[in-house]
Design an enzyme around this catalytic site. Structure first.
Site, PDB file in Angstrom:
ATOM      1  N   VAL B  77       0.988  -1.064  -0.089  1.00  0.00           N
ATOM      2  CA  VAL B  77      -0.166  -0.054  -0.508  1.00  0.00           C
ATOM      3  C   VAL B  77       1.233   1.207  -0.479  1.00  0.00           C
ATOM      4  CG1 VAL B  77      -2.180   0.631   1.608  1.00  0.00           C
ATOM      5  CG2 VAL B  77      -1.826  -1.767   1.378  1.00  0.00           C
ATOM      6  N   CYS B  78       1.148   2.074  -0.629  1.00  0.00           N
ATOM      7  CA  CYS B  78       1.645   3.581  -1.073  1.00  0.00           C
ATOM      8  C   CYS B  78       1.091   4.256   0.292  1.00  0.00           C
ATOM      9  CB  CYS B  78       1.142   3.928  -1.668  1.00  0.00           C
ATOM     10  SG  CYS B  78       2.207   5.773  -2.151  1.00  0.00           S
TER      11      CYS B  78
END
Lengths: 125, 130
Positions: B77-78
């Site tokens: 997940v960024c």
């Protein structure tokens, strides 16, 4: 036709959204900057309303977001120098390349498909 | 082939998450290797451990978790996109003084560099977005 003796470039980031209305442009540019910081050869292609990112004189505006103009001004520092602009989108919006804030290359539909095949990876925002 | 998926659509708002999950299942069923799913833009909401969809609808977050555990798929997940949307793991919650945790393993907060790395390492990186 794509020149096959030219090496493939690493990444083409396609930007299709206007600034300010959504975070697409900002997050697309962020991906381009990170790739460039990792030493990849990166090109940008502004398509559709994405060409409005290049309008000069943009401030952060009432939404209190930082905007993307400052990021665009940093592209050269990241060696992102291939800036392609969809010529049809420009004319559809009544713009010309020489009024934009950066030195860009207007490209035809044919040149866009060449650009797609000239890069190993394409990310679309 | 070695695949990675880039997912940029929020769960339930758009088809993107459902399609990405179906594509992921089809990949592993065909014997391909799915290295990772990278969640960016509104796709980061797929990582919310607090999501509580109605019981007669697909539970996307549980489905990602199952996929990850069954086939060793990394769920990345960024972190920049996640933090500003309220998705924090234990470490980030502590760092920002928040009393709730909305991201947990097997989802991991990571940088955009991982996305670029996946694009380089994998044979195909397939994007799903609204």
């Amino acid at each position: 036709m794509h020149e096959h003796d030219e090496p493939l470039r690493d990444l083409l980031v396609i930007l299709r959204h206007a600034p300010h209305g959504s975070s697409w442009l900002k997050e697309g540019l962020d991906a381009a900057l990170v790739a460039a910081a990792f030493g990849q050869s990166v090109s940008l292609l502004f398509m559709g309303e994405g060409v409005m990112a290049l309008m000069p004189g943009q401030g952060p505006g009432p939404l209190e977001q930082k905007g993307t103009a400052a990021t665009l001004e940093m592209l050269e520092m990241y060696d992102i120098e291939t800036l392609l602009v969809d010529a049809e989108a420009l004319s559809a919006l009544g713009l010309s390349a020489d009024e934009l804030m950066l030195d860009v290359t207007p490209v035809s539909t044919e040149a866009i498909s060449e650009a797609l095949s000239a890069h190993c990876l394409v990310l679309t925002f | 082939m070695r695949y990675a998926i880039l997912l940029m659509g929020a769960p339930y708002s758009h088809q993107a998450s459902h399609s990405a999950l179906r594509f992921a299942r089809a990949l592993v069923a065909r014997g391909h290797r799915l290295e990772a799913v990278f969640f960016y833009h509104d796709g980061v909401h797929n990582a919310s451990r607090l999501a509580a969809p109605p019981q007669d609808e697909p539970h996307l977050m549980d489905a990602w978790t199952d996929l990850s555990r069954e086939h060793e798929v990394a769920l990345q997940v960024c972190i920049a996109a996640a933090l500003r949307r309220g998705l924090l793991d234990e470490r980030e919650a502590a760092r920002h003084g928040k009393d709730g945790i909305s991201v947990a393993a097997p989802f991991e907060l990571t940088g955009l560099g991982q996305l670029i790395d996946l694009g380089t390492r994998c044979d195909r990186l397939v994007t799903f977005g609204p």
